[in-house]
Design a protein around this motif. Structure first.
Motif, short mmCIF file in Angstrom:
data_model
loop_
_atom_site.label_atom_id
_atom_site.label_comp_id
_atom_site.label_asym_id
_atom_site.label_seq_id
_atom_site.Cartn_x
_atom_site.Cartn_y
_atom_site.Cartn_z
N GLN A 84 41.40 37.94 26.15
CA GLN A 84 42.78 37.44 26.12
C GLN A 84 43.75 38.51 26.60
N TYR A 85 43.44 39.78 26.30
CA TYR A 85 44.32 40.88 26.64
C TYR A 85 43.52 42.00 27.29
N VAL A 86 44.24 42.94 27.91
CA VAL A 86 43.57 44.12 28.46
C VAL A 86 43.16 45.01 27.29
N GLU A 87 41.87 45.22 27.12
CA GLU A 87 41.36 46.07 26.05
C GLU A 87 40.53 47.17 26.71
N ARG A 88 41.18 48.29 26.93
CA ARG A 88 40.62 49.34 27.77
C ARG A 88 39.26 49.82 27.30
N LYS A 107 41.57 35.93 30.48
CA LYS A 107 41.30 34.50 30.40
C LYS A 107 42.22 33.66 31.29
N ASP A 108 43.44 34.13 31.53
CA ASP A 108 44.32 33.32 32.36
C ASP A 108 43.84 33.26 33.81
N ARG A 109 42.89 34.12 34.16
CA ARG A 109 42.33 34.09 35.51
C ARG A 109 41.46 32.85 35.70
N VAL A 110 40.98 32.25 34.61
CA VAL A 110 40.13 31.07 34.71
C VAL A 110 40.88 29.92 35.36
N SER A 111 42.19 29.84 35.10
CA SER A 111 42.97 28.74 35.67
C SER A 111 43.10 28.84 37.19
N ARG A 112 42.85 30.01 37.73
CA ARG A 112 42.83 30.18 39.19
C ARG A 112 41.38 29.96 39.62
N VAL A 113 41.05 28.70 39.77
CA VAL A 113 39.65 28.29 39.90
C VAL A 113 38.91 29.03 41.01
N GLY A 114 39.53 29.13 42.16
CA GLY A 114 38.88 29.80 43.28
C GLY A 114 38.55 31.25 42.98
N GLU A 115 39.52 31.96 42.40
CA GLU A 115 39.31 33.37 42.06
C GLU A 115 38.21 33.52 41.01
N ASP A 131 39.42 42.76 36.58
CA ASP A 131 40.71 42.10 36.70
C ASP A 131 41.75 43.09 37.24
N PRO A 132 42.59 42.67 38.19
CA PRO A 132 43.61 43.57 38.72
C PRO A 132 44.51 44.17 37.65
N GLU A 133 44.80 43.41 36.60
CA GLU A 133 45.64 43.92 35.52
C GLU A 133 44.95 45.06 34.78
N VAL A 134 43.63 44.95 34.61
CA VAL A 134 42.87 46.02 33.96
C VAL A 134 42.92 47.27 34.83
N ILE A 135 42.67 47.10 36.12
CA ILE A 135 42.70 48.25 37.03
C ILE A 135 44.06 48.92 37.02
N GLY A 136 45.12 48.10 37.02
CA GLY A 136 46.47 48.64 37.01
C GLY A 136 46.73 49.49 35.79
N GLN A 137 46.28 49.03 34.63
CA GLN A 137 46.51 49.79 33.41
C GLN A 137 45.67 51.07 33.38
N LEU A 138 44.45 50.98 33.90
CA LEU A 138 43.62 52.19 33.95
C LEU A 138 44.23 53.23 34.88
N LEU A 139 44.74 52.77 36.04
CA LEU A 139 45.35 53.71 36.99
C LEU A 139 46.61 54.33 36.41
N THR A 140 47.40 53.53 35.67
CA THR A 140 48.60 54.05 35.05
C THR A 140 48.26 55.14 34.05
N ARG A 141 47.21 54.90 33.29
CA ARG A 141 46.77 55.90 32.31
C ARG A 141 46.28 57.16 33.01
#
Length: 214
Positions: A84-88, A107-115, A131-141
């Motif tokens: 549900q959330y980014v859990e590093r 989980k919200d990526r599931v609604s983007r069926v093709g992806e 997930d791009p959001e996970v990568i973004g948070q890791l890079l920020t850290r």
């Protein structure tokens, strides 16, 4: 392509089953908890598994633990984890064996069926999909480079941890006491921002942070 799903939310699991079936996947089993998932994997030997990070009874990390155990028992089993959330810490633990065939999506990526279906197929083929959001948070850290805050001795201790050395071996190599090693490791965890409630994962996460810079 056979899929085993581990998801306790009936609405989501039913939606996943319908989505995957219409896209040509075969849903071999849907399970609600970790023991059921382990049994389904052993029985059906799926091409890929979809697992929620949090499963009954505790809804903490049962899903990711079940996924890691399944990959140990069935080497090469592709697993796509949903959260549900980014859990590093869970993302780091998932990729720590470096064998590929793994994915971590929100989980919200599931609604983007093709992806979603593309990610599932790529994981089944042995790729690593984050997930791009996970990568973004890791890079920020990583941009804050917490390794730079470590003292030379703390870096030596962390380097030996990365080699898989236990505390006694580290103490012998550096000619210091095990109590001193324990103190240095505690300082490493604190400076890398690894909270005490991550106790089961902190050593792995510290090593992953170190290796990402070497």
């Amino acid at each position: 392509m056979r899929v085993v799903i581990a998801e306790d939310n009936v609405l989501l699991s039913s939606g996943l089953e319908l989505l995957l079936t219409t896209k040509g996947f075969e849903v071999a089993a849907i399970t609600r908890d970790a023991p059921g998932f382990a049994a389904a994997v052993a029985e059906h030997r799926p091409d890929v598994a979809v697992v929620d990070v949090r499963l009954p009874p505790g809804f903490r990390d049962e899903g990711i633990r079940a996924a890691i155990r399944a990959r140990r028992r069935h080497p090469g089993l592709p697993v796509l984890v949903l959260s549900q959330y980014v859990e590093r810490q869970y993302a780091g633990e998932l990729v720590s064996d470096g064998r590929g065939g793994i994915g971590y999506l929100l989980k919200d990526r599931v609604s983007r069926v093709g992806e979603f279906t593309d990610a599932l197929r790529r994981v089944a083929e042995g790729e690593t999909v984050m997930d791009p959001e996970v990568i973004g948070q890791l890079l920020t850290r990583h941009a804050r480079d917490p390794i730079a805050a470590l003292t030379p001795r703390e870096r030596e201790v962390l380097a030996l941890m990365a080699e898989g050395r236990d505390n006694a071996t580290i103490a012998a190599r550096l000619v210091i006491t095990e109590n001193a090693v324990h103190k240095h490791i505690g300082n490493v965890f604190a400076k890398l921002g690894l909270a005490p409630d991550d106790s089961g994962h902190r050593r792995v996460l510290a090593v992953l942070t170190y290796l990402s810079r070497h």
